[in-house]
Structure formats: structure tokens, C-alpha cells
Design a protein around this motif. Structure first.
Motif, mmCIF file in Angstrom:
data_model
loop_
_atom_site.group_PDB
_atom_site.id
_atom_site.type_symbol
_atom_site.label_atom_id
_atom_site.label_comp_id
_atom_site.label_asym_id
_atom_site.label_seq_id
_atom_site.Cartn_x
_atom_site.Cartn_y
_atom_site.Cartn_z
ATOM 1 N N THR A 150 0.897 6.638 -8.539
ATOM 2 C CA THR A 150 1.066 5.206 -8.304
ATOM 3 C C THR A 150 1.693 4.499 -9.497
ATOM 4 O OG1 THR A 150 -1.024 4.403 -9.231
ATOM 5 C CG2 THR A 150 -1.100 5.351 -7.008
ATOM 6 N N SER A 151 2.212 3.308 -9.234
ATOM 7 C CA SER A 151 2.732 2.459 -10.298
ATOM 8 C C SER A 151 2.799 1.029 -9.805
ATOM 9 C CB SER A 151 4.133 2.920 -10.734
ATOM 10 O OG SER A 151 5.038 2.836 -9.667
ATOM 11 N N GLY A 152 2.869 0.079 -10.738
ATOM 12 C CA GLY A 152 3.085 -1.313 -10.376
ATOM 13 C C GLY A 152 1.846 -2.146 -10.197
ATOM 14 N N PHE A 153 0.688 -1.577 -10.470
ATOM 15 C CA PHE A 153 -0.551 -2.342 -10.372
ATOM 16 C C PHE A 153 -1.575 -1.722 -11.303
ATOM 17 C CE2 PHE A 153 -3.202 0.571 -7.827
ATOM 18 C CZ PHE A 153 -2.242 1.456 -7.365
ATOM 19 N N THR A 154 -2.702 -2.399 -11.446
ATOM 20 C CA THR A 154 -3.747 -1.941 -12.361
ATOM 21 C C THR A 154 -4.587 -0.880 -11.653
ATOM 22 O OG1 THR A 154 -3.787 -4.165 -13.302
ATOM 23 C CG2 THR A 154 -5.545 -2.647 -13.960
ATOM 24 N N PHE A 155 -4.162 0.353 -11.808
ATOM 25 C CA PHE A 155 -4.787 1.445 -11.065
ATOM 26 C C PHE A 155 -6.269 1.585 -11.394
ATOM 27 C CE2 PHE A 155 -4.779 5.397 -8.802
ATOM 28 C CZ PHE A 155 -5.696 6.207 -9.468
ATOM 29 N N SER A 156 -6.608 1.498 -12.665
ATOM 30 C CA SER A 156 -7.974 1.809 -13.082
ATOM 31 C C SER A 156 -9.009 0.871 -12.477
ATOM 32 C CB SER A 156 -8.079 1.770 -14.605
ATOM 33 O OG SER A 156 -7.734 0.491 -15.087
ATOM 34 N N SER A 157 -8.589 -0.334 -12.073
ATOM 35 C CA SER A 157 -9.537 -1.283 -11.514
ATOM 36 C C SER A 157 -9.398 -1.430 -10.003
ATOM 37 C CB SER A 157 -9.367 -2.652 -12.179
ATOM 38 O OG SER A 157 -8.073 -3.154 -11.964
ATOM 39 N N SER A 158 -8.651 -0.526 -9.391
ATOM 40 C CA SER A 158 -8.368 -0.619 -7.957
ATOM 41 C C SER A 158 -9.101 0.457 -7.165
ATOM 42 C CB SER A 158 -6.872 -0.484 -7.699
ATOM 43 O OG SER A 158 -6.147 -1.530 -8.301
ATOM 44 N N VAL A 159 -9.576 0.052 -5.987
ATOM 45 C CA VAL A 159 -10.162 1.006 -5.043
ATOM 46 C C VAL A 159 -9.014 1.738 -4.350
ATOM 47 C CG1 VAL A 159 -11.602 1.263 -3.009
ATOM 48 C CG2 VAL A 159 -12.142 -0.510 -4.703
ATOM 49 N N CYS A 203 -1.949 7.534 1.181
ATOM 50 C CA CYS A 203 -2.837 6.806 0.281
ATOM 51 C C CYS A 203 -2.556 5.306 0.419
ATOM 52 C CB CYS A 203 -2.708 7.266 -1.165
ATOM 53 S SG CYS A 203 -1.098 7.039 -1.897
ATOM 54 N N ASN A 204 -3.527 4.539 -0.024
ATOM 55 C CA ASN A 204 -3.541 3.108 0.288
ATOM 56 C C ASN A 204 -4.227 2.354 -0.850
ATOM 57 O OD1 ASN A 204 -5.777 1.110 1.177
ATOM 58 N ND2 ASN A 204 -4.278 0.877 2.832
ATOM 59 N N VAL A 205 -3.696 1.177 -1.138
ATOM 60 C CA VAL A 205 -4.367 0.297 -2.086
ATOM 61 C C VAL A 205 -4.217 -1.138 -1.607
ATOM 62 C CG1 VAL A 205 -2.345 -0.012 -3.596
ATOM 63 C CG2 VAL A 205 -4.659 -0.259 -4.542
ATOM 64 N N ARG A 206 -5.234 -1.931 -1.825
ATOM 65 C CA ARG A 206 -5.210 -3.367 -1.536
ATOM 66 C C ARG A 206 -5.125 -4.078 -2.881
ATOM 67 N NH1 ARG A 206 -10.119 -3.064 2.942
ATOM 68 N NH2 ARG A 206 -9.117 -1.444 4.174
ATOM 69 N N TYR A 207 -4.032 -4.824 -3.094
ATOM 70 C CA TYR A 207 -3.796 -5.404 -4.407
ATOM 71 C C TYR A 207 -3.073 -6.727 -4.257
ATOM 72 C CZ TYR A 207 -2.439 -5.623 -9.332
ATOM 73 O OH TYR A 207 -2.278 -5.995 -10.650
ATOM 74 N N GLY A 208 -3.596 -7.732 -4.938
ATOM 75 C CA GLY A 208 -2.931 -9.031 -4.900
ATOM 76 C C GLY A 208 -2.846 -9.626 -3.510
ATOM 77 N N GLY A 209 -3.842 -9.316 -2.679
ATOM 78 C CA GLY A 209 -3.856 -9.883 -1.344
ATOM 79 C C GLY A 209 -3.000 -9.151 -0.336
ATOM 80 N N ARG A 210 -2.420 -8.039 -0.737
ATOM 81 C CA ARG A 210 -1.588 -7.260 0.165
ATOM 82 C C ARG A 210 -2.105 -5.822 0.234
ATOM 83 N NH1 ARG A 210 4.720 -7.865 -0.944
ATOM 84 N NH2 ARG A 210 4.647 -6.536 0.905
ATOM 85 N N ILE A 211 -1.681 -5.145 1.290
ATOM 86 C CA ILE A 211 -2.025 -3.742 1.482
ATOM 87 C C ILE A 211 -0.756 -2.914 1.327
ATOM 88 C CG2 ILE A 211 -2.918 -2.020 3.083
ATOM 89 C CD1 ILE A 211 -4.556 -4.263 4.383
ATOM 90 N N TYR A 212 -0.850 -1.887 0.530
ATOM 91 C CA TYR A 212 0.300 -1.021 0.273
ATOM 92 C C TYR A 212 0.004 0.411 0.730
ATOM 93 C CZ TYR A 212 1.855 -4.838 -2.708
ATOM 94 O OH TYR A 212 2.255 -6.072 -3.173
ATOM 95 N N TRP A 213 1.052 1.055 1.266
ATOM 96 C CA TRP A 213 0.964 2.432 1.735
ATOM 97 C C TRP A 213 2.053 3.271 1.084
ATOM 98 C CZ3 TRP A 213 -2.917 3.682 5.137
ATOM 99 C CH2 TRP A 213 -3.538 2.634 5.826
ATOM 100 N N GLY A 214 1.740 4.544 0.934
ATOM 101 C CA GLY A 214 2.785 5.489 0.574
ATOM 102 C C GLY A 214 3.536 5.925 1.825
#
Length: 115
Positions: free
Chosen positions: A23-32, A95-106
Motif C-alpha cells: 500500500t501507499s498514500g495513507f497512514t498504514f500503521s493506523s489503518s484497519v 484488500c481494502n482500506v477505509r481512509y478519509g471517508g472513502r473506501i479503497y480497493w486493490g
């Protein structure tokens, strides 16, 4: 935000695979972080989740005891170790992350379990 899955392939029943999501572009360590899968003609389903604080995990009943999710906060990567694979595990894994109010997918990685 970018999520790039890898590690899929063709494996025989009972075999193992390890998926990676870099991943890149967000704070991975604090993300579910979550792994989902989608089999043909089925809805996408949650497979595993790993929380940021303490790294606690949870799994779908169908994969408990067989799959292990883990994370490397230095490499900004989440993994899914899949053991004792069954034909019904055949799917595209995302894989999936919710960040900054949005949902991102690979883009997903195909896992096919077949003899």
C-alpha cells in the motif's frame, strides 16, 4: 491511495498460498486493513480483518483456523496466509482500506484451488 495485491495462483486442494497487499498514500500503521473475496456469481465477502491497535484480528467462519492475516507497518503491507485450501476458496481476493471517508480497493488477485 494505492493498494496492489499479489501472490495469487493455481494451487491444489490442501495447498497453501500467501497473498500480499502493498500500500501507499495513507497512514498504514493506523489503518484497519481487510481482505475480501468474490467468487463467480457470488457477492463479495469479508474474509479477514486486522486492526491497527494491537494488531488484533477477526475472520469469517469459513476460513477460521486456516487463514492468517498479518501486517508489516514498516513495509506498509498486509498479508493473508492461506492454508488447507479448498475448492470453495476459489475467488478473486481484494484488500481494502477505509481512509478519509472513502473506501479503497486493490485490483484483486485470482486464487484458484483445483486438482
Amino acid at each position: 491511495v494505492q493498494l496492489v495485491e499479489s501472490g495469487g495462483g493455481l494451487v491444489q486442494p490442501g495447498g497453501s498460498l500467501r497473498l500480499s497487499c502493498t500500500t501507499s498514500g495513507f497512514t498504514f500503521s493506523s489503518s484497519v486493513m481487510r481482505w475480501y473475496r468474490q467468487a463467480p456469481r457470488k457477492e463479495r465477502e469479508l474474509v479477514a480483518v486486522i486492526f491497527s491497535t494491537g494488531g488484533s484480528t477477526d475472520y469469517a467462519d469459513s476460513v477460521k483456523g486456516r487463514f492468517l492475516i498479518s501486517r508489516d507497518n514498516v513495509k506498509n503491507t498486509v498479508y493473508l496466509q492461506m492454508n488447507s485450501l479448498k475448492p470453495e476458496d476459489t475467488a478473486v481476493y481484494y484488500c481494502n482500506v477505509r481512509y478519509g471517508g472513502r473506501i479503497y480497493w486493490g485490483q484483486g488477485t485470482q486464487v484458484t484451488v483445483s486438482s
